[in-house]
Scaffold this motif. Structure first.
Motif, PDB file in Angstrom:
ATOM      1  N   PHE A   1      30.946  39.530  23.878  1.00  0.00           N
ATOM      2  CA  PHE A   1      31.264  39.305  25.283  1.00  0.00           C
ATOM      3  C   PHE A   1      29.998  39.197  26.131  1.00  0.00           C
ATOM      4  N   ARG A   2      30.019  38.278  27.065  1.00  0.00           N
ATOM      5  CA  ARG A   2      28.957  38.139  28.061  1.00  0.00           C
ATOM      6  C   ARG A   2      29.571  38.154  29.463  1.00  0.00           C
ATOM      7  N   LYS A   3      30.660  37.400  29.610  1.00  0.00           N
ATOM      8  CA  LYS A   3      31.315  37.252  30.910  1.00  0.00           C
ATOM      9  C   LYS A   3      32.716  37.855  30.819  1.00  0.00           C
ATOM     10  N   ILE A   4      32.953  38.897  31.636  1.00  0.00           N
ATOM     11  CA  ILE A   4      34.206  39.647  31.585  1.00  0.00           C
ATOM     12  C   ILE A   4      34.887  39.619  32.949  1.00  0.00           C
ATOM     13  N   ALA A   5      36.156  39.214  32.973  1.00  0.00           N
ATOM     14  CA  ALA A   5      36.952  39.307  34.197  1.00  0.00           C
ATOM     15  C   ALA A   5      37.687  40.641  34.168  1.00  0.00           C
ATOM     16  N   LEU A   6      37.785  41.293  35.321  1.00  0.00           N
ATOM     17  CA  LEU A   6      38.425  42.602  35.408  1.00  0.00           C
ATOM     18  C   LEU A   6      39.586  42.553  36.396  1.00  0.00           C
ATOM     19  N   VAL A   7      40.800  42.508  35.843  1.00  0.00           N
ATOM     20  CA  VAL A   7      42.014  42.499  36.660  1.00  0.00           C
ATOM     21  C   VAL A   7      42.322  43.924  37.082  1.00  0.00           C
ATOM     22  N   GLY A   8      42.381  44.139  38.393  1.00  0.00           N
ATOM     23  CA  GLY A   8      42.591  45.483  38.910  1.00  0.00           C
ATOM     24  C   GLY A   8      41.297  46.106  39.382  1.00  0.00           C
ATOM     25  N   ALA A   9      40.259  45.280  39.535  1.00  0.00           N
ATOM     26  CA  ALA A   9      38.993  45.779  40.071  1.00  0.00           C
ATOM     27  C   ALA A   9      39.275  46.420  41.431  1.00  0.00           C
TER      28      ALA A   9
ATOM     29  N   ALA B   1      36.796  56.212  42.970  1.00  0.00           N
ATOM     30  CA  ALA B   1      37.567  57.170  42.175  1.00  0.00           C
ATOM     31  C   ALA B   1      38.525  56.479  41.209  1.00  0.00           C
ATOM     32  N   LYS B   2      38.690  55.168  41.335  1.00  0.00           N
ATOM     33  CA  LYS B   2      39.650  54.443  40.485  1.00  0.00           C
ATOM     34  C   LYS B   2      38.940  53.795  39.295  1.00  0.00           C
ATOM     35  N   TYR B   3      39.673  53.698  38.195  1.00  0.00           N
ATOM     36  CA  TYR B   3      39.089  53.085  36.996  1.00  0.00           C
ATOM     37  C   TYR B   3      38.698  51.627  37.216  1.00  0.00           C
ATOM     38  N   GLY B   4      39.370  50.955  38.122  1.00  0.00           N
ATOM     39  CA  GLY B   4      39.008  49.573  38.427  1.00  0.00           C
ATOM     40  C   GLY B   4      37.607  49.443  38.987  1.00  0.00           C
ATOM     41  N   ASN B   5      37.070  50.514  39.549  1.00  0.00           N
ATOM     42  CA  ASN B   5      35.702  50.524  40.052  1.00  0.00           C
ATOM     43  C   ASN B   5      34.759  51.139  39.016  1.00  0.00           C
ATOM     44  N   ILE B   6      35.205  52.200  38.367  1.00  0.00           N
ATOM     45  CA  ILE B   6      34.388  52.869  37.351  1.00  0.00           C
ATOM     46  C   ILE B   6      34.041  51.893  36.220  1.00  0.00           C
TER      47      ILE B   6
ATOM     48  N   LEU C   1      34.143  48.561  36.344  1.00  0.00           N
ATOM     49  CA  LEU C   1      33.324  47.486  36.896  1.00  0.00           C
ATOM     50  C   LEU C   1      31.852  47.878  36.897  1.00  0.00           C
ATOM     51  N   LYS C   2      31.542  49.049  37.445  1.00  0.00           N
ATOM     52  CA  LYS C   2      30.143  49.482  37.526  1.00  0.00           C
ATOM     53  C   LYS C   2      29.562  49.769  36.145  1.00  0.00           C
ATOM     54  N   ASP C   3      30.372  50.305  35.244  1.00  0.00           N
ATOM     55  CA  ASP C   3      29.916  50.578  33.876  1.00  0.00           C
ATOM     56  C   ASP C   3      29.504  49.276  33.184  1.00  0.00           C
ATOM     57  N   LEU C   4      30.343  48.258  33.291  1.00  0.00           N
ATOM     58  CA  LEU C   4      30.047  46.980  32.637  1.00  0.00           C
ATOM     59  C   LEU C   4      28.832  46.298  33.262  1.00  0.00           C
ATOM     60  N   LEU C   5      28.693  46.394  34.570  1.00  0.00           N
ATOM     61  CA  LEU C   5      27.520  45.823  35.240  1.00  0.00           C
ATOM     62  C   LEU C   5      26.243  46.512  34.759  1.00  0.00           C
ATOM     63  N   ARG C   6      26.280  47.853  34.655  1.00  0.00           N
ATOM     64  CA  ARG C   6      25.114  48.621  34.175  1.00  0.00           C
ATOM     65  C   ARG C   6      24.706  48.192  32.771  1.00  0.00           C
TER      66      ARG C   6
END
Length: 130
Positions: free
Chosen positions: A6-14, A19-24, A26-31
């Motif tokens: 994987f290089r490019k990931i779409a996140l449904v529910g970002a 406090a929500k996993y949609g943000n946790i 997102l930031k984890d994958l960006l890091r």
């Protein structure tokens, strides 16, 4: 499905709520160096990234679509994703359902259930350094 590809990931529910996993997630994958495309019909931008209103708006070179939404929402979005031509769908624990599994099996799409994208990409930094 191999997350190492994987290089490019779409996140449904970002989400913009830290406090929500949609943000946790997102930031984890960006890091970890992934290109992440947030999908949420209620936002124009999340974490400084353009937010897509629907999977139908996503560029077609997305490697995988990760779902962090309730199964009822996930089923509808999965149908839209398949209709748009996406072939790899990843459902975070709690986002999957038997109805989604039956649909994905019927249409022959590659999918993942019961595995966390953050865990499965935990050694990603090693890949970036090699």
């Amino acid at each position: 499905m191999n997350p190492k590809e994987f290089r490019k990931i779409a996140l449904v529910g970002a989400s913009e709520n830290p406090a929500k996993y949609g943000n946790i997630i997102l930031k984890d994958l960006l890091r970890k160096g992934f290109e992440v495309l947030p999908v949420n019909p209620n936002h124009d931008e999340i974490e400084g990234l353009k937010c897509y209103k629907s999977v139908k708006e996503l560029p077609r070179d997305v490697d995988v679509i990760v779902f962090v939404v309730p199964p009822k929402v996930g089923l509808q979005v999965a149908k839209e994703a398949v209709e748009a031509g996406f072939k790899r769908l990843w459902f975070q624990p709690g986002a999957e359902s038997e109805e989604i599994r039956e649909f994905l099996e019927r249409v022959g799409v590659e999918y993942s259930f019961e595995k966390c994208i953050m865990v499965e990409t935990s050694d990603r930094k090693l890949f970036l350094e090699v």
